[in-house]
Design a protein around this motif. Structure first.
Motif, PDB file in Angstrom:
ATOM      1  N   PRO A   1      -9.582  18.760 -36.976  1.00 41.48           N
ATOM      2  CA  PRO A   1      -8.797  18.783 -35.741  1.00 41.48           C
ATOM      3  C   PRO A   1      -8.573  17.440 -35.069  1.00 41.48           C
ATOM      4  O   PRO A   1      -7.664  17.312 -34.249  1.00 41.48           O
ATOM      5  N   VAL A   2      -9.382  16.424 -35.354  1.00 36.26           N
ATOM      6  CA  VAL A   2      -9.225  15.148 -34.662  1.00 36.26           C
ATOM      7  C   VAL A   2      -9.119  14.023 -35.673  1.00 36.26           C
ATOM      8  O   VAL A   2      -9.933  13.907 -36.586  1.00 36.26           O
ATOM      9  N   SER A   3      -8.083  13.201 -35.524  1.00 34.25           N
ATOM     10  CA  SER A   3      -7.931  11.989 -36.323  1.00 34.25           C
ATOM     11  C   SER A   3      -7.345  10.918 -35.425  1.00 34.25           C
ATOM     12  O   SER A   3      -6.212  11.031 -34.961  1.00 34.25           O
ATOM     13  N   SER A   4      -8.141   9.897 -35.132  1.00 31.47           N
ATOM     14  CA  SER A   4      -7.728   8.863 -34.195  1.00 31.47           C
ATOM     15  C   SER A   4      -7.971   7.493 -34.797  1.00 31.47           C
ATOM     16  O   SER A   4      -9.085   7.179 -35.225  1.00 31.47           O
ATOM     17  N   LYS A   5      -6.938   6.672 -34.841  1.00 33.78           N
ATOM     18  CA  LYS A   5      -7.052   5.298 -35.294  1.00 33.78           C
ATOM     19  C   LYS A   5      -6.320   4.412 -34.306  1.00 33.78           C
ATOM     20  O   LYS A   5      -5.131   4.607 -34.065  1.00 33.78           O
TER      21      LYS A   5
ATOM     22  N   LYS B   1     -10.313  23.798 -27.891  1.00 34.24           N
ATOM     23  CA  LYS B   1      -9.623  25.072 -27.750  1.00 34.24           C
ATOM     24  C   LYS B   1      -8.130  24.923 -27.509  1.00 34.24           C
ATOM     25  O   LYS B   1      -7.356  25.823 -27.820  1.00 34.24           O
ATOM     26  N   SER B   2      -7.722  23.792 -26.940  1.00 35.82           N
ATOM     27  CA  SER B   2      -6.302  23.592 -26.635  1.00 35.82           C
ATOM     28  C   SER B   2      -5.522  23.080 -27.830  1.00 35.82           C
ATOM     29  O   SER B   2      -4.310  22.916 -27.740  1.00 35.82           O
ATOM     30  N   GLY B   3      -6.198  22.810 -28.947  1.00 33.25           N
ATOM     31  CA  GLY B   3      -5.514  22.320 -30.131  1.00 33.25           C
ATOM     32  C   GLY B   3      -5.823  20.864 -30.416  1.00 33.25           C
ATOM     33  O   GLY B   3      -6.276  20.118 -29.547  1.00 33.25           O
TER      34      GLY B   3
ATOM     35  N   LEU C   1      -1.086  15.757 -21.830  1.00 38.52           N
ATOM     36  CA  LEU C   1      -1.653  16.955 -22.443  1.00 38.52           C
ATOM     37  C   LEU C   1      -0.651  18.105 -22.382  1.00 38.52           C
ATOM     38  O   LEU C   1       0.131  18.226 -21.437  1.00 38.52           O
ATOM     39  N   ASN C   2      -0.705  18.970 -23.384  1.00 38.54           N
ATOM     40  CA  ASN C   2       0.224  20.096 -23.464  1.00 38.54           C
ATOM     41  C   ASN C   2      -0.366  21.399 -22.954  1.00 38.54           C
ATOM     42  O   ASN C   2       0.330  22.197 -22.316  1.00 38.54           O
ATOM     43  N   ASN C   3      -1.640  21.636 -23.233  1.00 37.99           N
ATOM     44  CA  ASN C   3      -2.226  22.951 -22.978  1.00 37.99           C
ATOM     45  C   ASN C   3      -3.438  22.903 -22.064  1.00 37.99           C
ATOM     46  O   ASN C   3      -4.200  23.871 -21.995  1.00 37.99           O
ATOM     47  N   ILE C   4      -3.660  21.796 -21.388  1.00 33.81           N
ATOM     48  CA  ILE C   4      -4.780  21.671 -20.465  1.00 33.81           C
ATOM     49  C   ILE C   4      -4.257  21.134 -19.139  1.00 33.81           C
ATOM     50  O   ILE C   4      -3.514  20.138 -19.109  1.00 33.81           O
ATOM     51  N   LYS C   5      -4.654  21.801 -18.042  1.00 33.64           N
ATOM     52  CA  LYS C   5      -4.291  21.345 -16.701  1.00 33.64           C
ATOM     53  C   LYS C   5      -5.502  21.510 -15.792  1.00 33.64           C
ATOM     54  O   LYS C   5      -6.362  22.371 -16.038  1.00 33.64           O
ATOM     55  N   PRO C   6      -5.591  20.700 -14.734  1.00 32.95           N
ATOM     56  CA  PRO C   6      -6.677  20.914 -13.772  1.00 32.95           C
ATOM     57  C   PRO C   6      -6.576  22.310 -13.161  1.00 32.95           C
ATOM     58  O   PRO C   6      -5.483  22.798 -12.842  1.00 32.95           O
ATOM     59  N   ALA C   7      -7.716  22.970 -13.015  1.00 34.40           N
ATOM     60  CA  ALA C   7      -7.731  24.273 -12.352  1.00 34.40           C
ATOM     61  C   ALA C   7      -7.303  24.112 -10.898  1.00 34.40           C
ATOM     62  O   ALA C   7      -7.382  23.020 -10.324  1.00 34.40           O
ATOM     63  N   LEU C   8      -6.842  25.185 -10.324  1.00 30.09           N
ATOM     64  CA  LEU C   8      -6.342  25.160  -8.954  1.00 30.09           C
ATOM     65  C   LEU C   8      -7.404  24.590  -8.015  1.00 30.09           C
ATOM     66  O   LEU C   8      -8.528  25.055  -7.955  1.00 30.09           O
ATOM     67  N   GLY C   9      -7.032  23.529  -7.299  1.00 31.52           N
ATOM     68  CA  GLY C   9      -7.935  22.907  -6.341  1.00 31.52           C
ATOM     69  C   GLY C   9      -8.929  21.941  -6.938  1.00 31.52           C
ATOM     70  O   GLY C   9      -9.758  21.378  -6.207  1.00 31.52           O
ATOM     71  N   SER C  10      -8.874  21.688  -8.265  1.00 28.78           N
ATOM     72  CA  SER C  10      -9.839  20.805  -8.928  1.00 28.78           C
ATOM     73  C   SER C  10      -9.255  19.423  -9.142  1.00 28.78           C
ATOM     74  O   SER C  10      -8.042  19.235  -9.219  1.00 28.78           O
TER      75      SER C  10
END
Length: 342
Positions: free
Chosen positions: A294-298, A33-35, A99-108
């Motif tokens: 969406p995913v390409s990893s080498k 969902k974050s890209g 990461l650009n668009n994902i962060k730990p939720a408050l207190g997590s």
């Protein structure tokens, strides 16, 4: 309709091939969902010990003696390698991934188990928009399998050629594991050259050991069809390739039916993993997103030296093999086989 269970499903193909059972799947479609950029980083962090452990296993178990086979003599073997995941590779910290668009939720917590980490969920994450605004979309980092050993298998035939050379083939035709777990195939090539007969002629009768140089290349191919959220997108799938290369110097000594050996060498492995197709997701706050391929990893996973101690037991046509390898991931290998001639 199938969900995107692919981290656990992708791990399951190894377990199934090794005759083990796994009855746990973690729904992790939220990683997309974050890209694509964030999803790729998270997937690489989660799968890191799988990449390394399987890559190390690809370079293992080629030979258990420096003695080459006689002309047209052969053997066939089946062996398995267990690569041990160190403590440092059993968790990852999302705060270190960029990461650009994902962060730990408050207190997590920002910590999550890797694929071969503990059988527990990681910290709760919150997804942010590209403008840095929080959304109402949350998810937990996926759990690990709960054990810390990466298994792999080798199916191999070896044939003796003239000039103290033997060649090996590793092969497994494309096997459909199941509809949910996809298909797997393997191919590999190796060769060994016994050195003393080439360098010193008959003097090998004076020197009470055998010395050889060996090398090999092995590749696993894995494909997993997907049907995530939108059944009209039948092109969804995961394609993964794992490649391993090794070069070894081997010393052994035959003592009746028992042959101990030692080797030092170089190993390298790489992984090419892609999530292909079109994926549609609800990203929270009444918005949606569509991602294509969406995913390409080498990446290179293992690249360094290794040392091995092991043995071969030979009883007529029957052989038993065993070895221990010290490298980035330490490994044990064991197998059985049969053959004709020395």
């Amino acid at each position: 309709m199938k969900k995107l269970y692919y981290p656990k499903a992708f791990l399951c193909f190894i377990i199934v091939c090794m005759g083990q059972q796994v009855n746990a799947q973690q729904h992790v479609e939220d990683l997309f969902k974050s890209g694509p950029a964030d999803a790729t980083k998270l997937i690489n962090a989660y799968f890191d010990p799988l990449y390394k452990g399987l890559g190390a296993g690809l370079t293992d178990g080629w030979t258990n003696t420096a003695k080459s086979k006689g002309f047209l003599k052969f053997d066939v073997r089946v062996s398995a390698t267990a690569a041990f995941v160190p403590q440092s590779d059993r968790t990852y910290d999302v705060n270190t991934l960029g990461l650009n668009n994902i962060k730990p939720a408050l207190g997590s917590s920002s910590i999550g188990p890797t694929a071969f980490g503990n059988d527990e969920e990681g910290g709760r994450m919150q997804i942010y928009t590209s403008g840095g605004l929080p959304t109402t979309s949350f998810f937990n980092l996926p759990q690990g399998l709960g054990f810390h050993v990466v298994p792999s298998a080798q199916i191999q035939a070896t044939l003796g050629l003239p000039k103290n050379i033997d060649i090996s083939l590793r092969a497994m035709p494309k096997v459909q594991i199941s509809e949910d777990l996809g298909s797997l195939s393997m191919i590999g090539f190796g060769a060994k050259i016994e050195l003393l007969p080439l360098l010193a002629g008959k003097s090998e009768k004076i020197i009470p050991i055998d010395i050889a140089i060996a090398g090999g290349f092995t590749q696993y191919k894995y494909t997993l069809p997907l049907n995530t959220n939108n059944s009209s997108n039948s092109d969804q799938r995961i394609d993964a390739r794992f490649n391993g290369v090794n070069i070894d110097a081997i010393v052994s000594k035959q003592l009746l039916f028992f042959t101990p050996f030692a080797s030092v060498g170089y190993q390298t492995s790489n992984t090419n993993l892609r999530a292909l197709g079109t994926y549609n997701f609800d990203t929270g706050n009444g918005t949606s997103a569509t991602f294509t391929d969406p995913v390409s990893s080498k990446q290179t996973n293992i690249d360094g030296l290794k040392g091995t101690l092991g043995f071969q037991l030979k009883f007529g046509f029957f052989r038993l093999y065993g070895s221990y390898t010290e490298s980035k991931y330490s490994m044990v290998n064991a197998g059985i086989g049969f053959g004709v001639g020395k």
